[in-house]
Design a protein around this motif. Structure first.
Motif, short mmCIF file in Angstrom:
data_model
loop_
_atom_site.label_atom_id
_atom_site.label_comp_id
_atom_site.label_asym_id
_atom_site.label_seq_id
_atom_site.Cartn_x
_atom_site.Cartn_y
_atom_site.Cartn_z
N GLY A 238 12.54 -9.47 63.24
CA GLY A 238 13.62 -8.69 62.66
C GLY A 238 13.24 -7.79 61.49
O GLY A 238 14.07 -7.01 61.02
N PHE A 239 12.00 -7.90 60.99
CA PHE A 239 11.60 -7.09 59.85
C PHE A 239 11.24 -5.67 60.27
O PHE A 239 10.87 -5.42 61.43
N THR A 240 11.29 -4.75 59.33
CA THR A 240 10.87 -3.37 59.58
C THR A 240 9.38 -3.23 59.28
O THR A 240 8.78 -4.09 58.62
N PHE B 238 15.83 -4.51 54.40
CA PHE B 238 16.63 -4.41 55.63
C PHE B 238 15.98 -5.28 56.69
O PHE B 238 14.76 -5.28 56.87
N THR B 239 16.79 -6.03 57.40
CA THR B 239 16.32 -6.79 58.56
C THR B 239 17.37 -6.68 59.65
O THR B 239 18.56 -6.46 59.36
N PHE C 170 5.99 -9.92 55.07
CA PHE C 170 7.00 -10.89 55.49
C PHE C 170 6.83 -11.23 56.97
O PHE C 170 7.00 -12.38 57.37
N THR C 171 6.50 -10.23 57.77
CA THR C 171 6.24 -10.48 59.19
C THR C 171 5.09 -11.47 59.36
O THR C 171 5.19 -12.42 60.15
#
Length: 307
Positions: free
Chosen positions: A32-34, A154-155, A40-41
């Motif tokens: 869900g990460f950009t 944003f996710t 974070f990914t």
């Protein structure tokens, strides 16, 4: 004080359900990460791999040991799990280890009468590893939610979904810590609290499904919306039981009937997604994930009915 046999069976049953749930939570976050949030990914992927290993170890210890009812409930795997994993790997490029699912399909329940100290020690160490990983994952989820709510990230995951999966991790962690503290967990005695917990989770599942369906899927959206409203009411009724203002058995019966209906809806939806017959932005593994959680809750509700 818990017996060695119950400690092992309860611990392994907990891992077979929740370690898989945790690894999938990690995957849903990862997906869900950009592109901006590569760190974070990578962090989410590391959690996913850690819970893959925890689940794999639990599987290796469980054959002929774990409660047969856990394996038969559909909370460990469903008929769709393997296909959902393969489709999700195809869509995302994330290599999900389907050999774990294949190994789980071969597990048999057992009624062990004696316990080796070595097995008990292995389970104790596995519990501690899962405690450490789950506590870290909770902190990771909490940080993500804070970032999202403060418009620093944003996710593609709803804020409520991040809170929702944090609650489930907290329940896993709580039960593991109790087992490590030699506490015999009698779920029947905690029926009120668990019905409140899982009715709220089922309500939110329905709302997530509603929000992830294509806007043209009017019939499915209406069904999901109705389930959301029904489980909101059941959540309120379970809360009333906790406050001693309503009878428990009535709520349990209603919750079981509604959860079986929702389970069937989820099963049909997962099958439709895999067959490319449902238009949505629901990744196939998410459909199977929420189906397994409904199966888990149904097993609990049937226990509560008998108690």
């Amino acid at each position: 004080m818990i017996s060695s046999i119950n400690f092992i069976k309860q611990s392994l049953g907990l891992h077979l359900f929740f370690a898989r749930i945790m690894k999938e939570h990690s995957f849903f976050l990862e997906a869900g990460f950009t592109p901006r949030d590569t760190s974070f990914t990578q962090h989410a992927d590391a959690f996913r791999r850690e819970f893959d290993e925890i689940l794999g170890e639990a599987i290796s210890l469980s054959n002929g040991v774990v409660n047969p009812g856990v394996l038969e409930s559909g909370e460990v795997i469903t008929p769709f799990t393997l296909d959902a994993e393969m489709a999700t790997t195809y869509f995302t490029g994330v290599q999900i280890p389907t050999q774990l699912t294949e190994a789980e399909a071969g597990l048999e329940g057992g009624g062990i009468r004696t316990v080796s100290p070595m097995l008990e020690q292995h389970v104790y160490e596995l519990n501690q590893r899962a405690i450490d990983a789950t506590a870290a994952l909770i902190q990771f989820k909490t940080n993500i939610l804070s970032n999202v709510l403060n418009c620093e990230m944003f996710t593609f995951n709803y804020p409520l979904l991040i809170l929702h999966i944090t609650r489930e991790a907290e329940l896993y962690l709580l039960q593991l810590r109790r087992l490590q503290n030699d506490e015999d967990i009698c779920l029947e005695r905690e029926a009120y609290e668990l019905e409140f917990f899982w009715n709220r989770q089922m309500a939110e599942h329905a709302k997530f499904i509603r929000g992830l369906l294509d806007p043209t899927e009017d019939n499915l959206i209406d069904q999901a919306n109705n389930f959301g409203k029904e489980f909101d009411q059941l959540t309120a009724e379970a809360k009333a039981v906790m406050d001693d203002t309503a009878p428990c058995s009535k709520v349990t019966d209603e919750s079981l009937r509604a959860t079986m209906d929702l389970r069937n809806f989820k099963a049909q939806g997962t099958q439709g997604i895999l067959a490319c017959e449902v238009k949505s932005i629901i990744i196939p593994l998410l459909g199977d994930h929420v189906l397994r959680e409904a199966n888990h809750y149904i097993r609990l509700l049937k226990m509560f009915e008998r108690s």
